[in-house]
Design a protein around this motif. Structure first.
Motif, PDB file in Angstrom:
ATOM      1  N   SER A 123      79.229 -27.613 -70.035  1.00  0.00           N
ATOM      2  CA  SER A 123      79.912 -26.329 -70.137  1.00  0.00           C
ATOM      3  C   SER A 123      79.033 -25.229 -69.548  1.00  0.00           C
ATOM      4  N   LEU A 124      79.679 -24.235 -68.975  1.00  0.00           N
ATOM      5  CA  LEU A 124      78.979 -23.117 -68.349  1.00  0.00           C
ATOM      6  C   LEU A 124      79.425 -21.843 -69.056  1.00  0.00           C
ATOM      7  N   PRO A 125      78.662 -21.381 -70.046  1.00  0.00           N
ATOM      8  CA  PRO A 125      79.083 -20.191 -70.801  1.00  0.00           C
ATOM      9  C   PRO A 125      79.223 -18.970 -69.902  1.00  0.00           C
ATOM     10  N   ALA A 126      80.233 -18.189 -70.161  1.00  0.00           N
ATOM     11  CA  ALA A 126      80.480 -16.978 -69.381  1.00  0.00           C
ATOM     12  C   ALA A 126      81.260 -15.999 -70.245  1.00  0.00           C
ATOM     13  N   THR A 127      81.256 -14.758 -69.840  1.00  0.00           N
ATOM     14  CA  THR A 127      82.074 -13.740 -70.481  1.00  0.00           C
ATOM     15  C   THR A 127      82.707 -12.897 -69.393  1.00  0.00           C
ATOM     16  N   TYR A 128      83.834 -12.288 -69.708  1.00  0.00           N
ATOM     17  CA  TYR A 128      84.504 -11.468 -68.702  1.00  0.00           C
ATOM     18  C   TYR A 128      85.345 -10.409 -69.395  1.00  0.00           C
ATOM     19  N   ASP A 129      85.618  -9.351 -68.657  1.00  0.00           N
ATOM     20  CA  ASP A 129      86.459  -8.267 -69.171  1.00  0.00           C
ATOM     21  C   ASP A 129      87.397  -7.842 -68.051  1.00  0.00           C
ATOM     22  N   THR A 130      88.617  -7.436 -68.413  1.00  0.00           N
ATOM     23  CA  THR A 130      89.601  -7.044 -67.408  1.00  0.00           C
ATOM     24  C   THR A 130      89.880  -5.555 -67.494  1.00  0.00           C
ATOM     25  N   TYR A 131      90.070  -4.936 -66.336  1.00  0.00           N
ATOM     26  CA  TYR A 131      90.389  -3.511 -66.233  1.00  0.00           C
ATOM     27  C   TYR A 131      91.603  -3.374 -65.318  1.00  0.00           C
ATOM     28  N   THR A 132      92.580  -2.579 -65.751  1.00  0.00           N
ATOM     29  CA  THR A 132      93.802  -2.423 -64.974  1.00  0.00           C
ATOM     30  C   THR A 132      93.924  -0.996 -64.438  1.00  0.00           C
ATOM     31  N   PHE A 133      94.520  -0.876 -63.228  1.00  0.00           N
ATOM     32  CA  PHE A 133      94.679   0.406 -62.555  1.00  0.00           C
ATOM     33  C   PHE A 133      96.017   0.421 -61.827  1.00  0.00           C
ATOM     34  N   ARG A 134      96.464   1.605 -61.505  1.00  0.00           N
ATOM     35  CA  ARG A 134      97.714   1.752 -60.758  1.00  0.00           C
ATOM     36  C   ARG A 134      97.499   1.390 -59.295  1.00  0.00           C
ATOM     37  N   ASN A 135      98.494   0.700 -58.733  1.00  0.00           N
ATOM     38  CA  ASN A 135      98.527   0.450 -57.299  1.00  0.00           C
ATOM     39  C   ASN A 135      99.666   1.277 -56.708  1.00  0.00           C
ATOM     40  N   PRO A 136      99.463   1.956 -55.567  1.00  0.00           N
ATOM     41  CA  PRO A 136     100.518   2.811 -54.995  1.00  0.00           C
ATOM     42  C   PRO A 136     101.823   2.083 -54.725  1.00  0.00           C
ATOM     43  N   ALA A 137     101.775   0.759 -54.578  1.00  0.00           N
ATOM     44  CA  ALA A 137     102.991  -0.002 -54.278  1.00  0.00           C
ATOM     45  C   ALA A 137     103.844  -0.260 -55.514  1.00  0.00           C
ATOM     46  N   GLY A 138     103.435   0.254 -56.676  1.00  0.00           N
ATOM     47  CA  GLY A 138     104.205   0.045 -57.891  1.00  0.00           C
ATOM     48  C   GLY A 138     103.767  -1.166 -58.682  1.00  0.00           C
ATOM     49  N   THR A 139     102.705  -1.821 -58.246  1.00  0.00           N
ATOM     50  CA  THR A 139     102.165  -2.962 -58.974  1.00  0.00           C
ATOM     51  C   THR A 139     100.906  -2.527 -59.724  1.00  0.00           C
ATOM     52  N   THR A 140     100.217  -3.486 -60.305  1.00  0.00           N
ATOM     53  CA  THR A 140      99.018  -3.192 -61.089  1.00  0.00           C
ATOM     54  C   THR A 140      97.828  -3.930 -60.503  1.00  0.00           C
ATOM     55  N   ASP A 141      96.743  -3.191 -60.253  1.00  0.00           N
ATOM     56  CA  ASP A 141      95.493  -3.807 -59.817  1.00  0.00           C
ATOM     57  C   ASP A 141      94.694  -4.230 -61.041  1.00  0.00           C
ATOM     58  N   ILE A 142      94.153  -5.456 -60.994  1.00  0.00           N
ATOM     59  CA  ILE A 142      93.278  -5.944 -62.058  1.00  0.00           C
ATOM     60  C   ILE A 142      91.907  -6.235 -61.459  1.00  0.00           C
TER      61      ILE A 142
END
Length: 740
Positions: free
Chosen positions: A480-499
């Motif tokens: 196993s390879l321990p890891a951690t991560y966090d997600t941040y969301t932002f507006r995309n001009p095309a009406g979608t969401t950037d992560i």
């Protein structure tokens, strides 16, 4: 006019009769193949019945063969089983007249197959175990037909029709000797360049049945090149099933699999549908059954996109894992009991539509267990055999599935099979052997009354139901390879969401590689996948994180980086994160769970997620003109950190206020004591800012410096516009001692 119709119907009859008579008159060998092919072109049942009657009265073996194939053709058109019985009688007569010809044996085998019962049909004597008993004795229709074909092929090794049918029946009855005979016969036939695609395809199946996958793959690929449009889907599908089990040929196998979906018809689609039942949900299968064939191909492609994404692997890898599991389940976990009620302690009374027992159902979904514990327990005067399979879940925690061998539970019942338990047994040794994985079982080691058993069994049943509703591929990680991560969301001009996903990987557990210029470096192949299960959409980003190092990574060394993807927002989304050591692919980890993807469309005041980063330091996180060094584990010394977020729809040039508050999070005894004697007041800062004149997106970067003691804190950022509209975001952080 009626006379013309009668002549048109009788004309093919005359042709067949003349062929048979001329052969007899000229004393030349009877051409059974030509006779059978000419009968296949006749569709008038009265005419065919006339042929059967006329040739049944004659004395030659050729006449008896003609009568047999005529009766068999009648069955093909009418599905009246008496016609198949008549065919067997004629073929038996032909066999008695000419024991040297393999054709009566081949015809008899064909005429025996209508006796194969559907799954819902009762046995000959009207009780549920009849079919399984006949199978065990080798007296079932398939086995009897197979033995007739074995004799036919031994008599004439160049008999392709008999060899092809033998290959199919040998696989269905799991008879290895028959498969070897079919493989040898078909290999000799296939050496001829004029051998049909059907013979090459049968060779592929026979070679696959005896484990000669390379030979099987070559034969199947040859069949794809020689097949016509009607048989190409079957040939591509067979080639795919074999190639996907060969290491290193997964992409080739996936290509063949999807080629078989071209010009898919409803009948050909059944090849694909049957294999999806092992992992498809009930809703997916219902949806698929209602789709027209023209749309089924796209549905199946999307199905594998989604299921590969849910396992955080590529589509070829997911297909390869699935077909490898199918091959194991077919051999080790075949379903024996197709009729009657299951055991009294069975979890599932409504049996799943599967050719496998409950162990096979779990195996298809989850693969080889990490550990298997087998025990025998006393139940009255019987010793009942049990098994428990252990798998790690996405968080690495053990999950167990418990099975009972129905044969040991119900002695003398040949049909009983392995099934999932409803209630756990009261047995000290049983619990002691499994408590290392499931701590809930420890209470049953010392107190195993009815209420305790039922309480723990309810929890265990939930695990089993979850296991029957989920599935995942096994990436084959040994470390196993321990890891951690966090997600941040932002507006995309095309009406979608950037992560943007900030990742931190324990470099001490990785293997160092070298860059092209010879420097030491650590690299990780990372994937982040978002699946919209409602809309059947998959969003995926794959990135290599790499960092040079002067020395080998020690304890506390972290490989950091970001993964970027764009997602169409929606409710009920799930995600998978895959981290694999690029220099040691057997080291890795897969994480997953629900994920919230906000919808930033609209004109109301909105705010992105808040990013916490190292103060006064640029890094690999980039968003517009902003560059940050993220800390995925959200831990900072004292209270020094950088805050970044974006504001949307703030009126142009407006004056707005920002409040940043940091307050401690109570927990456990320490938190209760603080509540009793009074905790430190929250740190709160307030700012007044001016929106840009162009009214665009506002990117805000602030450095915080608060004298905070070690512990957990909640950061709250609140924005208020001139109209009093408010938007708030929160994030939890940890404050560490300096140097820790």
């Amino acid at each position: 006019m009626p006379r013309r119709i009668l002549l048109a119907a009788v004309l093919p009859v005359l042709i067949v009769i003349v062929v048979a008579r001329r052969a007899s008159a000229q004393d030349s060998p009877f051409d059974a193949r030509a006779m059978k092919d000419s009968l296949a072109r006749v569709t008038d049942r009265r005419a065919i019945r006339l042929i059967e009657a006329r040739h049944a009265d004659r004395r030659s073996a050729g006449d008896a063969l003609t009568a047999g194939f005529a009766a068999l053709r009648l069955y093909e058109l009418s599905h009246i089983r008496d016609d198949a019985r008549n065919a067997r009688r004629h073929f038996s007569e032909a066999r008695s007249r000419d024991a040297r010809s393999p054709w009566p044996l081949y015809g008899w085998a064909l005429a025996m197959l209508p006796e194969v019962k559907e799954d819902g049909d009762l046995g000959r004597f009207g009780f549920a175990g009849d079919d399984e008993l006949m199978n065990d004795l080798g007296l079932d229709p398939r086995s009897r037909a197979r033995r007739a074909l074995e004799r036919a092929v031994e008599m004439d090794p160049s008999f392709p029709e008999a060899a092809r049918l033998l290959s199919s029946l040998a696989a269905q009855t799991r008879d290895r000797d028959a498969s070897v005979l079919a493989r040898n016969t078909l290999a000799a036939i296939a050496e001829d360049d004029t051998a049909s695609a059907a013979s090459k395809l049968a060779l592929a199946r026979a070679a696959e049945a005896v484990g000669e996958l390379e030979t099987a793959a070559a034969a199947a690929l040859a069949a794809t090149r020689d097949s016509n449009a009607d048989s190409a889907a079957v040939a591509h599908h067979t080639a795919a099933r074999i190639l996907l089990r060969l290491p290193g040929r997964e992409k080739e196998g996936a290509s063949e699999y999807f080629l078989g979906l071209n010009d898919l018809t409803r009948d050909r689609a059944k090849l694909y549908y049957s294999e999806l039942r092992g992992i498809a949900t009930t809703g997916e299968l219902q949806e698929l059954e209602l789709l027209p064939a023209a749309r089924a191909a796209d549905w199946i492609r999307t199905f594998w996109d989604m299921h590969a994404a849910l396992s955080a692997v590529t589509v070829p890898m997911r297909l390869s894992e699935h077909f490898s599991r199918l091959a194991v389940a077919e051999t080790r976990f075949p379903r024996r009991q197709r009729h009657g009620a299951p055991g009294t302690n069975a979890l599932l009374y409504e049996r799943p539509e599967s050719p496998f027992d409950d162990r096979g159902v779990i195996y298809i979904r989850h693969g080889e267990p990490q550990d298997i514990i087998t025990s025998s327990i006393n139940e009255g005067d019987r010793r009942v055999v049990t098994q428990s399979w252990m798998y790690p879940d996405l968080d690495g925690e053990p999950v167990m599935y418990h099975f009972v061998d129905g044969r040991s539970e119900k002695p003398g019942t040949a049909a009983a099979e392995w099934y999932l338990m409803y209630n756990l047994p009261c047995d000290f040794d049983y619990m002691a052997a499994r408590a290392q994985y499931d701590k809930r079982l420890t209470q049953l080691m010392h107190r195993c009354d009815a209420m305790s058993v039922r309480g723990v069994s309810v929890l265990v049943r939930r695990d089993a139901y979850d296991g029957l509703a989920t599935e995942r591929a096994n990436p084959g990680f040994k470390v196993s390879l321990p890891a951690t991560y966090d997600t941040y969301t932002f507006r995309n001009p095309a009406g979608t969401t950037d992560i943007i996903v900030a990742m931190g990987i324990d470099a001490a557990g990785m293997i160092a590689g070298t860059t092209p210029d010879g420097a030491r470096a650590y690299s990780a192949n990372t994937s982040f996948v978002v699946v919209d299960t409602a809309m059947r959409s998959v969003f995926r980003a794959d990135t290599v994180l790499r960092a040079a190092a002067d020395v080998h990574a020690g304890a506390g060394s972290v490989l950091r980086g970001e993964v970027y993807l764009n997602v169409k927002p929606g409710p009920g989304m799930v995600h998978r994160a895959s981290i694999i050591d690029a220099n040691a692919p057997d080291r890795g980890q897969i994480y997953g769970g629900p994920v919230v993807v906000p919808d930033y469309r609209g004109q109301r005041l909105m705010m992105s997620d808040v990013v916490l980063a190292v103060p006064d330091t640029a890094g690999s996180f980039r968003r517009g003109d902003v560059s940050l060094t993220t800390v995925p584990w959200q831990a900072f010394e004292r209270g020094a950190f950088r805050i970044f977020y974006e504001l949307y729809n703030m009126p142009a040039g407006a004056s707005y206020t920002t409040e940043v508050k940091v307050e401690g999070i109570g927990g456990g005894i320490t938190g209760a004591v603080r509540d009793l004697f009074g905790r430190r007041p929250p740190v709160s800062l307030r700012f007044t800012d001016q929106a840009p004149a162009d009214g665009g997106v506002i990117q805000q970067v602030r450095d915080a410096q608060a004298d905070l003691g070690p512990g957990e804190y909640k950061l709250t950022v609140t924005i208020t516009d001139p109209a009093g509209n408010r938007v708030t975001r929160e994030r939890v952080l940890t404050v560490m001692k300096p140097g820790s």
